[in-house]
Design an enzyme around this catalytic site. Structure first.
Site, PDB file in Angstrom:
ATOM      1  N   GLU A   1     -33.846  52.879 -27.117  1.00  0.00           N
ATOM      2  CA  GLU A   1     -33.858  51.577 -27.777  1.00  0.00           C
ATOM      3  C   GLU A   1     -34.632  50.558 -26.934  1.00  0.00           C
ATOM      4  OE1 GLU A   1     -29.858  49.432 -27.344  1.00  0.00           O
ATOM      5  OE2 GLU A   1     -29.349  51.524 -27.082  1.00  0.00           O
TER       6      GLU A   1
ATOM      7  N   ASP B   1     -29.481  57.323 -26.329  1.00  0.00           N
ATOM      8  CA  ASP B   1     -28.741  56.096 -26.594  1.00  0.00           C
ATOM      9  C   ASP B   1     -27.973  55.750 -25.333  1.00  0.00           C
ATOM     10  OD1 ASP B   1     -27.613  53.956 -28.036  1.00  0.00           O
ATOM     11  OD2 ASP B   1     -25.847  55.141 -28.542  1.00  0.00           O
TER      12      ASP B   1
ATOM     13  N   ASP C   1     -22.190  58.055 -31.053  1.00  0.00           N
ATOM     14  CA  ASP C   1     -23.308  57.847 -30.146  1.00  0.00           C
ATOM     15  C   ASP C   1     -24.407  58.883 -30.354  1.00  0.00           C
ATOM     16  OD1 ASP C   1     -22.177  55.602 -28.813  1.00  0.00           O
ATOM     17  OD2 ASP C   1     -20.853  56.962 -27.719  1.00  0.00           O
TER      18      ASP C   1
END
Ligand SMILES: [Zn+2]
Length: 367
Positions: free
Chosen positions: A261, A177, A341
Site C-alpha cells: 500500500e 499488507d 489481512d
C-alpha cells in the site's frame, strides 16, 4: 573530530542566518554556490575555520541547500507542517562529510578516507590517520566519506558506486499488507511477525526515559541517564533496520513483483500517534524494499490502499459489513471467507497487476 563538528555546526547556523537575513532584507534567496564563494574570505576573518578541510566546509552549505529544497517541496506538496529549516543545537548535528574520495582522472584514492597502514587506519584530512575497524571490505568505487558520531561511537561511512546485479526471475508476484499485530501479511497467506526483541527494547527505553525525567536538569546523573537511554534507542534502531533489511531481502529474492500500500503522508497527520509511529517504520521498510528491488531488476509497486480491507477478493463486493471482526473476512454477497489481512494483501496485489489477471483469486502469476 569534535572540534570539526563544532565548527561545521557553527557554519551551518551562520549560513542559515545569512539566508534568512538576505531574504528578509532584499527578498533574495542565496544559493549554496554563493555561500561557498565566501569561504575564502571567512577563513581570513576567522582562521579557526582553516583547521577544517575545504570540501567539508562546502558540504555544510550543500546540506543547508538541501534542507531548503525539501522545505520548498513540502510547501509545494501542501504539507500542513512544512517545517522551515531549523538552527541546529549540538544534539542535532552529528556528522560531517568529505565529498570526494576518488580521483577519477588518476583512478586512485584522494587523501580523503584512503586506507593506510594495511587498512588499520584511514586518512582523514586535517584530522590525521584515524584507527578504524573495517566491518567489511569496500565494494566498487568509493565516492564520499561521512564521519558520524552516534551517541558515543564514531563511524566512517563510505558511499560507493557499485554495479547492479539482476537476480534471476522467479515468475512470482506477491501482495504485502502491513499491520500492527503482524508486521506484514502476504497474499499467499504468509505472516511475518513483529520482532519480539524490539518490544523488550522499547520497554527498557520507557523505563530509562522515566528515569531521565525524574532527575534534576543540568545534573551529572541526568546526563548519564540520557546517555543510557540514547544507547538503548540506538540498539532498537539498529535491530529494526536489520529486520527490515532481512525481510525486504527475502521478498526481493523470491518474487519479481512486490505490491504494497502507498502510505499517505497527509493521512499521517490526521490519524493517531501509534499509527503515525508505525507509518514511519513502514516508510523506511518500503524505501529499502524499493532500493533492493531496483538493484535486483525487480519491481516494488505502491498501490492506492483505499477499500483494500473491505473488498471481497473473490467477487469484488465492497462494504464494511464484509469485515466480521478484526481478523475474519466474510463476503455478504458470495460467502467467500478468508483471513481479513490475507484478503487485503490479495487486493493489494490485484491492484498492481494488469487488469483481468487478478479475478481468478490466483496470487502467483507468471510474469
Ligand atoms: Zn464476495
Amino acid at each position: 573530530m569534535f572540534e570539526t563538528l563544532r565548527l561545521t555546526r557553527t557554519l551551518y547556523n551562520a549560513g542559515l542566518e545569512q539566508r534568512r537575513e538576505a531574504y528578509r532584507k532584499q527578498g533574495k534567496t542565496l544559493s549554496a554556490y554563493t555561500q561557498q564563494a565566501e569561504l575564502t574570505a571567512l577563513k581570513e576573518a576567522c582562521p579557526e575555520f582553516g583547521t577544517v578541510y575545504s570540501h567539508v566546509l562546502q558540504d555544510v552549505f550543500d546540506r543547508l541547500d538541501k534542507a531548503y529544497k525539501s522545505f520548498f517541496s513540502r510547501v509545494k506538496a501542501g504539507t500542513k507542517k512544512a517545517g522551515f529549516p531549523r538552527f541546529k543545537p549540538r544534539q542535532r548535528w552529528n556528522s560531517f562529510k568529505y565529498k570526494q574520495c576518488w580521483d577519477n582522472k588518476k583512478e586512485t584514492w584522494t587523501s580523503c578516507g584512503k586506507p593506510v597502514n594495511d587498512g588499520k587506519r584511514i586518512s582523514v584530512p586535517k584530522i590525521g590517520n584515524v584507527k578504524i575497524k573495517l566491518h567489511r571490505p569496500l565494494e566498487g568505487k568509493p565516492k564520499s566519506l561521512q564521519i558520524l558520531l552516534d551517541v558515543d561511537q564514531w563511524y566512517a561511512i563510505y558511499a560507493c558506486e557499485v554495479h547492479n546485479v539482476a537476480l534471476p526471475a522467479t515468475g512470482s508476484s506477491i501482495g504485502v499488507d502491513v499491520g500492527t499485530t503482524w508486521f506484514a501479511i502476504t497474499s499467499d497467506g504468509g505472516f511475518v511477525e513483529n520482532p519480539r526483541h524490539l518490544e523488550a527494547g522499547l520497554k527498557k527505553l520507557r523505563v530509562q526515559q522515566r528515569t531521565v525525567s525524574r532527575r534534576k536538569k543540568g545534573g551529572n546523573r541526568r546526563r548519564k541517564a540520557v546517555q543510557s537511554a540514547a544507547k538503548t534507542h540506538r540498539k532498537i534502531r539498529r535491530q529494526r533496520l536489520d529486520f527490515h533489511h532481512k525481510t525486504a531481502r527475502s521478498l526481493v529474492n523470491t518474487h519479481d513483483l512486490i505490491a504494497h500500500e502507498a502510505l499517505q503522508v497527509s493521512d499521517m497527520v490526521k490519524s493517531n500517534l501509534a499509527r503515525s509511529i508505525a507509518d514511519v517504520g513502514w516508510a523506511s521498510f518500503f524505501s529499502l524494499l524499493a532500493l533492493k528491488a531496483e538493484s535486483a531488476g525487480k519491481r516494488a509497486v505502491a498501490v492506492d490502499p483505499r477499500y483494500t480491507s473491505q473488498r471481497c477478493h473473490a467477487c469484488g463486493h465492497t462494504g464494511k459489513e464484509n469485515r466480521m471482526s478484526q481478523s475474519k473476512f466474510q463476503c455478504v454477497q458470495c460467502g467467500h471467507t478468508a483471513n481479513a489481512d490475507v484478503n487485503a494483501a490479495q487486493n493489494i496485489l490485484a491492484r498492481a497487476l494488469p487488469s483481468g489477471v487478478n479475478d481468478s483469486g490466483v496470487t502467483h502469476v507468471v510474469a
